[in-house]
Write an enzyme that holds these catalytic residues in place. Structure first.
Site, PDB file in Angstrom:
ATOM      1  N   GLU A  28       8.818 -20.006-106.273  1.00  9.87           N
ATOM      2  CA  GLU A  28       7.357 -20.137-106.008  1.00  9.87           C
ATOM      3  C   GLU A  28       6.946 -19.294-107.616  1.00  9.87           C
ATOM      4  O   GLU A  28       5.760 -19.080-107.591  1.00  9.87           O
ATOM      5  CB  GLU A  28       6.711 -19.203-105.165  1.00  9.87           C
ATOM      6  CG  GLU A  28       7.000 -19.743-103.620  1.00  9.87           C
ATOM      7  CD  GLU A  28       6.280 -20.999-103.504  1.00  9.87           C
ATOM      8  OE1 GLU A  28       5.579 -21.469-104.215  1.00  9.87           O
ATOM      9  OE2 GLU A  28       6.580 -21.467-102.307  1.00  9.87           O
ATOM     10  N   HIS A  55       3.826 -12.981-102.456  1.00 10.62           N
ATOM     11  CA  HIS A  55       3.611 -13.984-101.505  1.00 10.62           C
ATOM     12  C   HIS A  55       4.580 -13.566-100.202  1.00 10.62           C
ATOM     13  O   HIS A  55       5.698 -13.393-100.377  1.00 10.62           O
ATOM     14  CB  HIS A  55       4.128 -15.379-101.820  1.00 10.62           C
ATOM     15  CG  HIS A  55       4.669 -16.245-100.819  1.00 10.62           C
ATOM     16  ND1 HIS A  55       3.665 -16.558-100.077  1.00 10.62           N
ATOM     17  CD2 HIS A  55       5.738 -16.795-100.536  1.00 10.62           C
ATOM     18  CE1 HIS A  55       4.018 -17.692 -99.105  1.00 10.62           C
ATOM     19  NE2 HIS A  55       5.501 -17.821 -99.662  1.00 10.62           N
ATOM     20  N   HIS A  61       4.751 -14.001 -95.323  1.00  9.39           N
ATOM     21  CA  HIS A  61       4.608 -14.999 -94.459  1.00  9.39           C
ATOM     22  C   HIS A  61       3.892 -14.074 -93.224  1.00  9.39           C
ATOM     23  O   HIS A  61       4.674 -13.966 -92.206  1.00  9.39           O
ATOM     24  CB  HIS A  61       5.766 -15.683 -93.911  1.00  9.39           C
ATOM     25  CG  HIS A  61       6.572 -16.614 -94.972  1.00  9.39           C
ATOM     26  ND1 HIS A  61       7.864 -17.062 -94.834  1.00  9.39           N
ATOM     27  CD2 HIS A  61       6.108 -17.006 -96.207  1.00  9.39           C
ATOM     28  CE1 HIS A  61       7.926 -17.770 -95.940  1.00  9.39           C
ATOM     29  NE2 HIS A  61       6.862 -17.831 -96.706  1.00  9.39           N
ATOM     30  N   HIS A  95       1.632 -21.595 -94.079  1.00 16.11           N
ATOM     31  CA  HIS A  95       2.622 -21.322 -94.959  1.00 16.11           C
ATOM     32  C   HIS A  95       2.657 -19.603 -95.011  1.00 16.11           C
ATOM     33  O   HIS A  95       3.479 -18.869 -94.341  1.00 16.11           O
ATOM     34  CB  HIS A  95       2.856 -21.866 -96.177  1.00 16.11           C
ATOM     35  CG  HIS A  95       3.791 -21.537 -97.177  1.00 16.11           C
ATOM     36  ND1 HIS A  95       4.345 -22.220 -98.241  1.00 16.11           N
ATOM     37  CD2 HIS A  95       4.779 -20.459 -96.941  1.00 16.11           C
ATOM     38  CE1 HIS A  95       5.235 -21.451 -98.811  1.00 16.11           C
ATOM     39  NE2 HIS A  95       5.623 -20.451 -98.043  1.00 16.11           N
TER      40      HIS A  95
HETATM   41  P1  13P Z   1      12.161 -18.333-102.448  1.00 15.58           P
HETATM   42  O1  13P Z   1      13.534 -17.758-101.811  1.00 15.58           O
HETATM   43  O2  13P Z   1      12.636 -19.112-103.626  1.00 15.58           O
HETATM   44  O3  13P Z   1      11.545 -17.094-103.007  1.00 15.58           O
HETATM   45  O4  13P Z   1      11.314 -18.973-101.393  1.00 15.58           O
HETATM   46  C1  13P Z   1      10.928 -18.206-100.215  1.00 15.58           C
HETATM   47  C2  13P Z   1       9.561 -18.727 -99.951  1.00 15.58           C
HETATM   48  O5  13P Z   1       8.953 -18.170 -99.173  1.00 15.58           O
HETATM   49  C3  13P Z   1       8.951 -19.980-100.355  1.00 15.58           C
HETATM   50  O6  13P Z   1       7.485 -20.185-100.302  1.00 15.58           O
HETATM   51 ZN    ZN Z   2       6.750 -18.972 -98.536  1.00 16.70          ZN
END
Ligand code: 13P
Ligand code: ZN
Length: 272
Positions: free
Chosen positions: A118, A141, A143, A213
């Site tokens: 990302e 970022h 989840h 996401h």
């Molecule tokens: P990475 O392991 O490349 O950081 O990806 C994790 C992720 O949450 C992608 O949206």
């Molecule tokens: Zn992600």
């Protein structure tokens, strides 16, 4: 040898990231390699770091980001686990330097750990923060379960519907996330399309929600970016607890929310 050796400022910043990644795992927001982090560490860079050679081939960012020229970032590695990063930040992340073309980067320390997939989104936001003279240094970022769940329900994705529901759950949400949550329609993870939409949305919101996401937040440091996400996720959790008790929650009234806005003189724009 590590880039952190005898650099207490840089070490403290990187270990703040390690602390936060532990929280992400404990909260259940970081399954497997889920989520990523970037922190602008340029303020800790000395002449010795500036002279460090690349330890891996130069890589393209996928965008031209003029404000990033010669800047340095600590970045989570792609495929790396947050729970591992919590213990070994320099084996699960790396330090990168943006090249003079503003379109590529090189890894300089400690190990050739490839940055997160990302990266275009993170660096697009970092470029915007520098362009606007912001003091914000961190992008996160993750989840968060409840917010991602809400993003599966169409009625929450229209305009500021979700922001209003979240604000109305507990006064602190409005106080600490006065710009609310911006929705980015589903786009392929790691894509330039996702990065561009995220950049637009963060200009007017505290946190961005990638449909189905995860979230993206910016902050003064990584702790601050974590708090922004946590405040909104807490409100989503309260909403779901009320729904699980069998009712649509009443939410604070518009008058009560206006009172919080007025009394706390909440900003309509992100302070620099
Ligand atoms: P990475 O392991 O490349 O950081 O990806 C994790 C992720 O949450 C992608 O949206
Ligand atoms: Zn992600």
């Amino acid at each position: 040898m590590s880039i952190l050796d005898n650099r207490p400022g840089l070490t403290a910043e990187v270990y703040k990231v390690a602390e936060v990644t532990g929280y992400l795992w404990q909260k259940g927001w970081a399954e497997r390699n889920g989520g990523n982090i970037t922190v602008n560490i340029t303020e800790f860079v000395d002449d010795e770091i500036k002279a460090m050679p690349a330890i891996a081939p130069v890589m393209k960012i996928g965008k031209v980001l003029p404000y990033l020229k010669g800047k340095y970032f600590y970045v989570k590695g792609t495929g790396k686990r947050m729970r591992d990063l919590a213990r070994w930040p320099m084996q699960n992340g790396s330090v990168i330097r943006i090249c003079d073309d503003c379109a590529s980067y090189e890894i300089i320390a400690d190990e050739p750990v490839l940055p997160t997939s990302e990266l275009p989104s993170h660096l697009a936001l970092q470029n915007y923060l520098l362009e606007t003279g912001s003091k914000y240094k961190a992008t996160l970022h993750t989840h968060p379960i409840e917010l991602v769940a809400m993003s599966h329900i169409k009625r929450f994705l229209k305009g500021d519907t979700m922001t209003k529901v979240l604000w109305s759950m507990i006064p602190e949400t409005l106080a600490f996330a006065p710009l609310g949550i911006g929705i980015v329609p589903y786009a392929l993870p790691g894509s330039i399309e996702l990065a561009d939409a995220t950049l637009e949305a963060i200009k007017t919101h505290d946190v961005v929600l990638w449909e189905k996401h995860g979230t993206v937040a910016v902050g003064l440091d990584i702790m601050d970016a974590f708090d922004q996400t946590d405040v909104l996720c807490k409100a989503a959790n309260i909403y779901m607890c009320a729904r699980n008790m069998g009712s649509e929650p009443d939410g604070m009234t518009d008058e009560a929310m206006k009172e919080v806005q007025d009394v706390f003189n909440l900003p309509k724009k992100r302070p620099c």
